[in-house]
Design a protein around this motif. Structure first.
Motif, mmCIF file in Angstrom:
data_model
loop_
_atom_site.group_PDB
_atom_site.id
_atom_site.type_symbol
_atom_site.label_atom_id
_atom_site.label_comp_id
_atom_site.label_asym_id
_atom_site.label_seq_id
_atom_site.Cartn_x
_atom_site.Cartn_y
_atom_site.Cartn_z
ATOM 1 N N ASP A 1 0.957 -1.332 0.109
ATOM 2 C CA ASP A 1 0.016 -0.021 0.025
ATOM 3 C C ASP A 1 0.838 1.179 -0.099
ATOM 4 O O ASP A 1 1.960 1.237 0.464
ATOM 5 C CB ASP A 1 -0.881 -0.052 1.216
ATOM 6 C CG ASP A 1 -2.035 -0.996 1.337
ATOM 7 O OD1 ASP A 1 -2.259 -1.700 0.024
ATOM 8 O OD2 ASP A 1 -2.341 -1.430 2.450
ATOM 9 N N THR B 1 2.394 1.786 3.065
ATOM 10 C CA THR B 1 3.432 0.671 3.865
ATOM 11 C C THR B 1 4.538 0.797 3.411
ATOM 12 O O THR B 1 5.144 1.126 2.157
ATOM 13 C CB THR B 1 2.775 -0.581 3.282
ATOM 14 O OG1 THR B 1 1.601 -0.814 3.757
ATOM 15 C CG2 THR B 1 3.691 -1.809 3.726
ATOM 16 N N HIS C 1 -5.222 -5.167 1.159
ATOM 17 C CA HIS C 1 -4.755 -4.864 2.390
ATOM 18 C C HIS C 1 -5.084 -5.762 3.486
ATOM 19 O O HIS C 1 -5.840 -5.736 4.644
ATOM 20 C CB HIS C 1 -6.254 -3.888 2.577
ATOM 21 C CG HIS C 1 -6.231 -2.489 1.868
ATOM 22 N ND1 HIS C 1 -5.055 -1.716 1.263
ATOM 23 C CD2 HIS C 1 -7.050 -1.788 1.081
ATOM 24 C CE1 HIS C 1 -5.221 -0.719 0.759
ATOM 25 N NE2 HIS C 1 -6.557 -0.547 0.481
ATOM 26 N N VAL D 1 -3.331 -7.622 5.557
ATOM 27 C CA VAL D 1 -2.659 -7.309 7.193
ATOM 28 C C VAL D 1 -3.844 -6.422 8.057
ATOM 29 O O VAL D 1 -4.195 -6.587 9.115
ATOM 30 C CB VAL D 1 -1.506 -6.885 7.156
ATOM 31 C CG1 VAL D 1 -0.924 -6.678 8.787
ATOM 32 C CG2 VAL D 1 -0.122 -7.701 6.641
ATOM 33 N N LYS D 2 -4.125 -5.137 7.258
ATOM 34 C CA LYS D 2 -4.935 -4.356 7.999
ATOM 35 C C LYS D 2 -6.378 -4.899 8.121
ATOM 36 O O LYS D 2 -6.763 -4.640 9.230
ATOM 37 C CB LYS D 2 -5.085 -2.982 7.034
ATOM 38 C CG LYS D 2 -3.744 -2.068 6.936
ATOM 39 C CD LYS D 2 -3.907 -1.095 5.907
ATOM 40 C CE LYS D 2 -2.472 -0.430 5.529
ATOM 41 N NZ LYS D 2 -2.454 0.272 4.318
HETATM 42 N N1 URA Z 1 -1.214 -6.109 3.892
HETATM 43 C C1 URA Z 1 -1.713 -4.757 4.101
HETATM 44 O O1 URA Z 1 -2.617 -4.283 4.625
HETATM 45 N N2 URA Z 1 -1.056 -3.783 3.331
HETATM 46 C C2 URA Z 1 0.066 -4.048 2.472
HETATM 47 O O2 URA Z 1 0.658 -3.192 2.069
HETATM 48 C C3 URA Z 1 0.572 -5.261 2.652
HETATM 49 C C4 URA Z 1 -0.137 -6.291 3.368
#
Ligand code: URA
Length: 243
Positions: free
Chosen positions: A104, A107, A195, A197-198
């Motif tokens: 992102d 990130t 997205h 991880v978020k």
């Molecule tokens: N997960 C996310 O939410 N953003 C990233 O940039 C990579 C993985």
């Protein structure tokens, strides 16, 4: 390997195919010290010496860069509003570089930048489940229940829950002078949903404040690279990636 002279020069970013044809016509290009017959002349890569305006032009078939992406640039090749990750690779020879996967805009961290489509495919193919490790600062108290839940898979509004992910809690503290809990974590995921991880933290009522990727498969972010810096991959790193 033999390729046409105009392709050789255009691949190395000397100009567009029609620009390099002009340079050849204007005798600004030499092959082994002689003026070539024309743009169609074949060049033996790694053997023939090609010069443009007197400077040698080496040919690279593939290039591989480890980039520490800073916040604020986009994981794309072109963009109307923002710098792209490829814009940072100022020493590149090839003009067909692209980032392997996306981070992102806010990130930071490890991105492999190359023009090797088959390596990129191997790293990104969903069936390969290449592990990617992220470090994150998360608002809220990340708990052992979250660790347990992530290890089973989290519902993030897709058809299926995420694949099991390995969550490690590094610290959970209140920031100085603040009443808010902040957790530092490491998370390894084996997919690349938008997205992801978020959204995984949102699913457990927390939000990611800072996110950094530190590894992708066997490739580990070189600690000495600051955001915005890059270097070529070592032979060893390339070997590991190609296994
Ligand atoms: N997960 C996310 O939410 N953003 C990233 O940039 C990579 C993985």
């Amino acid at each position: 390997m033999e390729i046409r002279l105009d392709k050789y020069l255009a691949d190395m970013g000397i100009g567009t195919r029609s620009q390099v044809k002009q340079y050849i016509r204007k005798k600004q290009v030499q092959v082994n010290g002689s003026v070539p017959n024309g743009p169609q002349q074949k060049v033996a890569v790694g053997k023939d010496i090609v010069t443009f305006q007197g400077a040698e032009v080496d040919y690279a078939v593939y290039e591989y860069y480890m980039f520490c992406k800073p916040k604020g640039c986009v994981s794309a090749v072109t963009d109307n509003c923002h710098d792209t990750v490829v814009d940072y690779i100022t020493d590149r020879k090839r003009k067909d570089l692209f980032p392997v996967g996306r981070l992102d805009i806010d990130t930071e961290g490890l991105l492999l930048i190359t023009n090797d489509g088959s390596l990129a495919h191997n790293l990104l193919a969903p069936g390969r489940h290449v592990p990617k490790c992220y470090q994150a600062k998360v608002s809220g108290q990340v708990t052992e229940e979250d660790v347990e839940l992530f290890s089973k898979g989290v519902e993030i509004g897709e058809e299926h829950p995420t694949l099991p992910a390995e969550l490690k809690i590094l610290s959970v503290e209140k920031e100085k002078g603040d009443d808010l809990w902040i957790s530092q974590i490491e998370l390894v995921i084996t997919e690349g949903k938008f997205h992801q991880v978020k959204r995984m933290f949102e699913a457990v009522g927390k939000s990611v404040i800072d996110l950094k990727r530190i590894s992708m498969g066997p490739l580990k972010l070189d600690d000495s690279l600051k955001p915005g810096e890059y270097r070529t991959l070592t032979e060893e790193e390339l070997k590991l990636l190609c296994q």
